[in-house]
Design an enzyme around this catalytic site. Structure first.
Site, PDB file in Angstrom:
ATOM      1  N   CYS A   4      -9.534  26.484 -12.768  1.00  0.00           N
ATOM      2  CA  CYS A   4      -8.784  25.755 -13.807  1.00  0.00           C
ATOM      3  C   CYS A   4      -9.502  25.867 -15.159  1.00  0.00           C
ATOM      4  O   CYS A   4     -10.676  25.505 -15.279  1.00  0.00           O
ATOM      5  CB  CYS A   4      -8.624  24.294 -13.402  1.00  0.00           C
ATOM      6  SG  CYS A   4      -7.945  23.274 -14.723  1.00  0.00           S
ATOM      7  N   CYS A   7     -10.886  22.489 -16.459  1.00  0.00           N
ATOM      8  CA  CYS A   7     -12.058  22.056 -15.684  1.00  0.00           C
ATOM      9  C   CYS A   7     -13.297  22.806 -16.173  1.00  0.00           C
ATOM     10  O   CYS A   7     -14.379  22.207 -16.331  1.00  0.00           O
ATOM     11  CB  CYS A   7     -11.850  22.309 -14.192  1.00  0.00           C
ATOM     12  SG  CYS A   7     -10.816  21.087 -13.347  1.00  0.00           S
ATOM     13  N   ASP A  30      -7.691  22.324 -30.226  1.00  0.00           N
ATOM     14  CA  ASP A  30      -6.799  23.331 -29.647  1.00  0.00           C
ATOM     15  C   ASP A  30      -7.075  24.684 -30.300  1.00  0.00           C
ATOM     16  O   ASP A  30      -7.268  24.785 -31.509  1.00  0.00           O
ATOM     17  CB  ASP A  30      -5.337  22.918 -29.862  1.00  0.00           C
ATOM     18  CG  ASP A  30      -4.388  23.687 -28.950  1.00  0.00           C
ATOM     19  OD1 ASP A  30      -3.818  23.072 -28.035  1.00  0.00           O
ATOM     20  OD2 ASP A  30      -4.233  24.916 -29.146  1.00  0.00           O
ATOM     21  N   HIS A  46      -9.970  16.816 -12.311  1.00  0.00           N
ATOM     22  CA  HIS A  46      -8.725  17.584 -12.323  1.00  0.00           C
ATOM     23  C   HIS A  46      -7.555  16.730 -11.858  1.00  0.00           C
ATOM     24  O   HIS A  46      -7.537  16.236 -10.737  1.00  0.00           O
ATOM     25  CB  HIS A  46      -8.852  18.822 -11.432  1.00  0.00           C
ATOM     26  CG  HIS A  46      -7.626  19.689 -11.483  1.00  0.00           C
ATOM     27  ND1 HIS A  46      -7.448  20.638 -12.455  1.00  0.00           N
ATOM     28  CD2 HIS A  46      -6.509  19.704 -10.722  1.00  0.00           C
ATOM     29  CE1 HIS A  46      -6.272  21.222 -12.281  1.00  0.00           C
ATOM     30  NE2 HIS A  46      -5.679  20.674 -11.234  1.00  0.00           N
ATOM     31  N   THR A  94       1.505  24.877 -19.979  1.00  0.00           N
ATOM     32  CA  THR A  94       0.907  26.179 -19.668  1.00  0.00           C
ATOM     33  C   THR A  94      -0.434  26.043 -18.956  1.00  0.00           C
ATOM     34  O   THR A  94      -0.852  26.970 -18.264  1.00  0.00           O
ATOM     35  CB  THR A  94       0.705  27.012 -20.954  1.00  0.00           C
ATOM     36  OG1 THR A  94      -0.120  26.280 -21.868  1.00  0.00           O
ATOM     37  CG2 THR A  94       2.043  27.333 -21.609  1.00  0.00           C
ATOM     38  N   HIS A  99      -3.396  16.946 -19.901  1.00  0.00           N
ATOM     39  CA  HIS A  99      -3.989  16.896 -21.238  1.00  0.00           C
ATOM     40  C   HIS A  99      -3.021  16.233 -22.191  1.00  0.00           C
ATOM     41  O   HIS A  99      -1.804  16.323 -22.038  1.00  0.00           O
ATOM     42  CB  HIS A  99      -4.381  18.286 -21.739  1.00  0.00           C
ATOM     43  CG  HIS A  99      -3.288  19.310 -21.684  1.00  0.00           C
ATOM     44  ND1 HIS A  99      -2.925  19.948 -20.526  1.00  0.00           N
ATOM     45  CD2 HIS A  99      -2.467  19.795 -22.644  1.00  0.00           C
ATOM     46  CE1 HIS A  99      -1.936  20.798 -20.769  1.00  0.00           C
ATOM     47  NE2 HIS A  99      -1.630  20.720 -22.047  1.00  0.00           N
ATOM     48  N   HIS A 101      -2.082  16.122 -26.171  1.00  0.00           N
ATOM     49  CA  HIS A 101      -2.215  16.708 -27.500  1.00  0.00           C
ATOM     50  C   HIS A 101      -2.215  15.565 -28.517  1.00  0.00           C
ATOM     51  O   HIS A 101      -1.317  14.714 -28.487  1.00  0.00           O
ATOM     52  CB  HIS A 101      -1.016  17.606 -27.830  1.00  0.00           C
ATOM     53  CG  HIS A 101      -0.812  18.781 -26.930  1.00  0.00           C
ATOM     54  ND1 HIS A 101      -1.148  20.069 -27.297  1.00  0.00           N
ATOM     55  CD2 HIS A 101      -0.274  18.880 -25.685  1.00  0.00           C
ATOM     56  CE1 HIS A 101      -0.833  20.902 -26.317  1.00  0.00           C
ATOM     57  NE2 HIS A 101      -0.294  20.209 -25.327  1.00  0.00           N
TER      58      HIS A 101
HETATM   59  P1  AMP Z   1       0.386  22.983 -22.897  1.00  0.00           P
HETATM   60  O1  AMP Z   1       1.272  24.100 -23.400  1.00  0.00           O
HETATM   61  O2  AMP Z   1       0.928  21.622 -23.170  1.00  0.00           O
HETATM   62  O3  AMP Z   1      -0.007  23.196 -21.448  1.00  0.00           O
HETATM   63  O4  AMP Z   1      -0.924  23.044 -23.790  1.00  0.00           O
HETATM   64  C1  AMP Z   1      -1.985  23.899 -23.523  1.00  0.00           C
HETATM   65  C2  AMP Z   1      -2.736  24.022 -24.826  1.00  0.00           C
HETATM   66  O5  AMP Z   1      -4.005  24.564 -24.549  1.00  0.00           O
HETATM   67  C3  AMP Z   1      -2.086  24.947 -25.860  1.00  0.00           C
HETATM   68  O6  AMP Z   1      -1.799  24.212 -27.055  1.00  0.00           O
HETATM   69  C4  AMP Z   1      -3.136  26.037 -26.084  1.00  0.00           C
HETATM   70  O7  AMP Z   1      -3.198  26.476 -27.424  1.00  0.00           O
HETATM   71  C5  AMP Z   1      -4.402  25.346 -25.646  1.00  0.00           C
HETATM   72  N1  AMP Z   1      -5.464  26.212 -25.170  1.00  0.00           N
HETATM   73  C6  AMP Z   1      -5.371  27.240 -24.286  1.00  0.00           C
HETATM   74  N2  AMP Z   1      -6.573  27.771 -24.063  1.00  0.00           N
HETATM   75  C7  AMP Z   1      -7.456  27.079 -24.838  1.00  0.00           C
HETATM   76  C8  AMP Z   1      -8.867  27.168 -25.064  1.00  0.00           C
HETATM   77  N3  AMP Z   1      -9.629  28.071 -24.431  1.00  0.00           N
HETATM   78  N4  AMP Z   1      -9.435  26.297 -25.941  1.00  0.00           N
HETATM   79  C9  AMP Z   1      -8.682  25.387 -26.581  1.00  0.00           C
HETATM   80  N5  AMP Z   1      -7.344  25.249 -26.407  1.00  0.00           N
HETATM   81  C10 AMP Z   1      -6.751  26.092 -25.551  1.00  0.00           C
HETATM   82 ZN    ZN Z   2      -8.635  21.241 -13.988  1.00  0.00          ZN
END
Ligand code: AMP
Ligand code: ZN
Length: 113
Positions: A4, A7, A30, A46, A94, A99, A101
């Site tokens: 993950c 994680c 982000d 998790h 995704t 999480h 935002h």
């Molecule tokens: P969601 O689409 O709600 O699952 O949000 C996942 C978020 O994680 C997206 O806004 C991505 O830009 C962000 N994200 C993906 N990989 C990383 C990373 N390595 N560091 C920081 N943010 C990330």
């Molecule tokens: Zn996790």
């Protein structure tokens, strides 16, 4: 969860720009910000999504929201902010680790709540 992304970020195995951390919560910027301030707040443990919250882990969700309030103060989000948690495919989740935002720094309008 060994595979993950969040994680691994919470464990420091993948780099991130840390904003806040305590024993149960981690917050970081982000990587693809959608507002001048775009911070992700996660429980270190998790949890798949909001759909997986129950009596065994809801205290961690409360901890996330306590962190959100502290972060909002520290980041001086005095103009307001939006908190979003995408859950499942239709919502566009995704990363399958719960999480929240935090979005701030611009007028977000009234569409999509
Ligand atoms: P969601 O689409 O709600 O699952 O949000 C996942 C978020 O994680 C997206 O806004 C991505 O830009 C962000 N994200 C993906 N990989 C990383 C990373 N390595 N560091 C920081 N943010 C990330
Ligand atoms: Zn996790």
């Amino acid at each position: 969860m060994s595979d993950c992304l969040f994680c691994k970020i919470a464990a420091g195995e993948i780099p991130s720009t840390k904003v806040y951390e305590n024993e149960s919560v981690y917050a970081f910027r982000d990587i693809a910000p959608q507002a001048p301030t775009h911070i992700l707040v996660i429980p270190k443990a998790h949890i798949e999504s909001a759909a997986a919250v129950d009596g065994s882990n809801s205290a961690l969700v409360a901890k996330c929201f306590e962190a959100i309030a502290e972060i909002a103060k520290a980041e001086k989000l005095d103009g307001g902010f939006r908190v979003i948690s995408n859950c499942g495919d239709d919502a566009g989740q995704t990363v399958h680790h719960l999480h929240f935002h935090i979005l701030a720094g611009k007028k977000m309008g009234e569409k999509m709540v």
